[in-house]
Motif scaffolding. Structure first.
Motif, short mmCIF file in Angstrom:
data_model
loop_
_atom_site.label_atom_id
_atom_site.label_comp_id
_atom_site.label_asym_id
_atom_site.label_seq_id
_atom_site.Cartn_x
_atom_site.Cartn_y
_atom_site.Cartn_z
N VAL A 107 19.35 -87.46 -7.07
CA VAL A 107 18.87 -86.71 -8.22
C VAL A 107 20.06 -85.94 -8.76
O VAL A 107 20.54 -85.00 -8.15
CB VAL A 107 17.72 -85.75 -7.83
N ASP A 108 20.58 -86.37 -9.90
CA ASP A 108 21.77 -85.78 -10.51
C ASP A 108 21.31 -84.76 -11.55
O ASP A 108 20.78 -85.12 -12.60
CB ASP A 108 22.62 -86.87 -11.16
N ILE A 109 21.51 -83.48 -11.26
CA ILE A 109 20.98 -82.39 -12.08
C ILE A 109 22.10 -81.69 -12.84
O ILE A 109 23.14 -81.38 -12.28
CB ILE A 109 20.24 -81.36 -11.19
N VAL A 110 21.88 -81.47 -14.12
CA VAL A 110 22.76 -80.63 -14.95
C VAL A 110 21.94 -79.45 -15.44
O VAL A 110 20.87 -79.64 -16.03
CB VAL A 110 23.35 -81.42 -16.14
N THR A 111 22.40 -78.25 -15.18
CA THR A 111 21.62 -77.06 -15.52
C THR A 111 21.83 -76.66 -16.98
O THR A 111 22.76 -77.12 -17.65
CB THR A 111 22.02 -75.89 -14.60
N LYS A 112 20.97 -75.80 -17.46
CA LYS A 112 21.03 -75.35 -18.85
C LYS A 112 22.29 -74.55 -19.12
O LYS A 112 22.84 -73.90 -18.23
CB LYS A 112 19.80 -74.50 -19.18
N SER A 113 22.74 -74.59 -20.36
CA SER A 113 23.96 -73.88 -20.77
C SER A 113 23.69 -73.03 -21.99
O SER A 113 22.99 -73.46 -22.92
CB SER A 113 25.07 -74.89 -21.07
N GLY A 114 24.24 -71.83 -22.00
CA GLY A 114 24.12 -70.97 -23.16
C GLY A 114 24.86 -71.48 -24.37
O GLY A 114 24.56 -71.07 -25.50
N LEU A 115 25.82 -72.41 -24.18
CA LEU A 115 26.55 -72.99 -25.31
C LEU A 115 25.63 -73.81 -26.20
O LEU A 115 25.94 -74.04 -27.37
CB LEU A 115 27.70 -73.86 -24.81
N ARG A 116 24.48 -74.24 -25.66
CA ARG A 116 23.52 -75.03 -26.44
C ARG A 116 22.29 -74.21 -26.82
O ARG A 116 21.28 -74.77 -27.24
CB ARG A 116 23.13 -76.27 -25.66
N MET A 117 22.38 -72.88 -26.66
CA MET A 117 21.27 -72.00 -27.02
C MET A 117 21.75 -70.95 -28.01
O MET A 117 22.89 -70.48 -27.94
CB MET A 117 20.69 -71.32 -25.77
N GLU A 160 13.59 -66.47 -19.27
CA GLU A 160 14.95 -66.97 -19.43
C GLU A 160 15.52 -66.50 -20.75
O GLU A 160 14.77 -66.21 -21.70
CB GLU A 160 14.97 -68.51 -19.38
N TYR A 161 16.84 -66.41 -20.80
CA TYR A 161 17.52 -66.02 -22.04
C TYR A 161 18.92 -66.62 -22.02
O TYR A 161 19.59 -66.62 -20.98
CB TYR A 161 17.60 -64.50 -22.18
N GLY A 162 19.35 -67.13 -23.16
CA GLY A 162 20.67 -67.72 -23.25
C GLY A 162 21.23 -67.66 -24.65
O GLY A 162 20.49 -67.53 -25.64
N GLN A 211 28.73 -66.52 -27.47
CA GLN A 211 29.57 -65.71 -28.34
C GLN A 211 30.93 -66.37 -28.39
O GLN A 211 31.63 -66.45 -27.38
CB GLN A 211 29.69 -64.28 -27.78
N SER A 212 31.28 -66.87 -29.56
CA SER A 212 32.50 -67.63 -29.72
C SER A 212 32.47 -68.83 -28.76
O SER A 212 31.57 -69.65 -28.82
CB SER A 212 33.72 -66.74 -29.47
N ARG A 213 33.41 -68.90 -27.81
CA ARG A 213 33.48 -70.04 -26.89
C ARG A 213 32.89 -69.73 -25.53
O ARG A 213 33.06 -70.50 -24.60
CB ARG A 213 34.93 -70.48 -26.72
N ILE A 214 32.20 -68.62 -25.38
CA ILE A 214 31.62 -68.22 -24.11
C ILE A 214 30.10 -68.31 -24.20
O ILE A 214 29.48 -67.75 -25.11
CB ILE A 214 32.02 -66.79 -23.72
N GLY A 215 29.49 -69.05 -23.28
CA GLY A 215 28.04 -69.18 -23.23
C GLY A 215 27.49 -68.52 -21.98
O GLY A 215 28.14 -68.50 -20.94
N ASP A 239 29.49 -70.26 -19.15
CA ASP A 239 30.26 -71.42 -19.56
C ASP A 239 31.38 -70.99 -20.50
O ASP A 239 31.16 -70.15 -21.38
CB ASP A 239 29.38 -72.45 -20.26
N GLY A 240 32.55 -71.57 -20.31
CA GLY A 240 33.67 -71.31 -21.20
C GLY A 240 34.23 -72.58 -21.78
O GLY A 240 34.63 -73.49 -21.04
N ASN A 241 34.22 -72.69 -23.10
CA ASN A 241 34.81 -73.84 -23.78
C ASN A 241 36.29 -73.54 -23.99
O ASN A 241 36.66 -72.74 -24.85
CB ASN A 241 34.10 -74.08 -25.11
N LEU A 242 37.16 -74.20 -23.22
CA LEU A 242 38.60 -73.93 -23.26
C LEU A 242 39.33 -74.80 -24.26
O LEU A 242 40.56 -74.84 -24.26
CB LEU A 242 39.20 -74.14 -21.86
N GLY A 243 38.59 -75.48 -25.10
CA GLY A 243 39.22 -76.34 -26.10
C GLY A 243 39.89 -77.54 -25.47
O GLY A 243 39.29 -78.28 -24.70
N ASN A 244 41.18 -77.73 -25.75
CA ASN A 244 41.91 -78.86 -25.20
C ASN A 244 42.11 -78.75 -23.69
O ASN A 244 42.49 -79.73 -23.04
CB ASN A 244 43.28 -78.97 -25.88
#
Length: 209
Positions: free
Chosen positions: A60-70, A91-93, A96-100, A136-141
């Protein structure tokens, strides 16, 4: 946990954000993970490739929820039913900018927690809760960085039969389970390759009295 058939292990192996945990989640032995925090779940049975251990059984391959998509959204749920079943979760998500960020919490109570050995549930009360926080942090490249912390626990009674009540009225067994998991993962994907690294820690405690 495992059944061996001619040298092959047959088991259900959970993957959480790319990390494999060998224990099978069960209410009696593990606090497990709340299904409310799951964003995507892929289930594989039979033989599966080397990416998942080159084994036979199930994954069972699970990926949890991310604030980047909320978008700064959340929900609250209250439930009540027969046999003393009550639960509350929220729940709440958001991002802000690149931080979820995403947080979830729940508590529950039941007078019929385990399958009792007789039609009437005697000495079968339970309560527990789940807690979950993810950043979650979107670090770009430089890729995507994810930090997850989960805490779960339950305290429940071991069911009795009418004969137990008659012959051993003071033999009231109880069980307490506590579990905490932390995962830090990084991945970088391009058109030609994918690089990933994960660091994780898990602590489990079970006390039977």
């Amino acid at each position: 946990d495992f059944v061996h058939i001619r040298g092959h292990e047959v088991a259900l192996n959970p993957f959480i954000n790319g990390v494999a945990f060998w224990e099978n989640s069960h209410a009696v032995f593990s606090s497990s993970i709340s299904p409310d925090v799951i964003d995507v779940a892929n289930v594989m049975t039979g033989g599966f490739p080397a990416e998942y251990g080159n084994r036979f059984g199930g994954v069972v391959d699970i990926v949890t929820k991310s604030g980047l998509r909320m978008d700064h959204s959340g929900s609250v749920a209250l439930n009540s039913g027969e046999a003393g079943r009550r639960s509350a979760s929220g729940e709440y998500g958001g991002h802000q900018s690149r931080i979820g960020y995403y947080a979830f919490g729940s508590i529950f109570e039941s007078d019929r927690f385990l399958s009792p050995p007789s039609p009437d549930a005697i000495h079968d009360h339970a309560s527990g809760g789940h807690g979950f926080v993810q950043i979650d942090g979107n670090l770009g490249n430089a890729g995507l960085l994810r930090a997850t912390v989960m805490g779960d626990g339950s305290t429940f009674e071991i069911p009795k039969t009418p004969q137990d009540v008659e012959l051993r009225p003071l033999a009231d067994a109880r069980q307490l389970t506590r579990q905490q998991t932390a995962i830090v993962g990084w991945n970088l994907a391009s058109a030609h390759q994918t690089i990933a690294a994960s660091f994780y820690e898990r602590w489990s405690h079970l006390d039977l009295s």
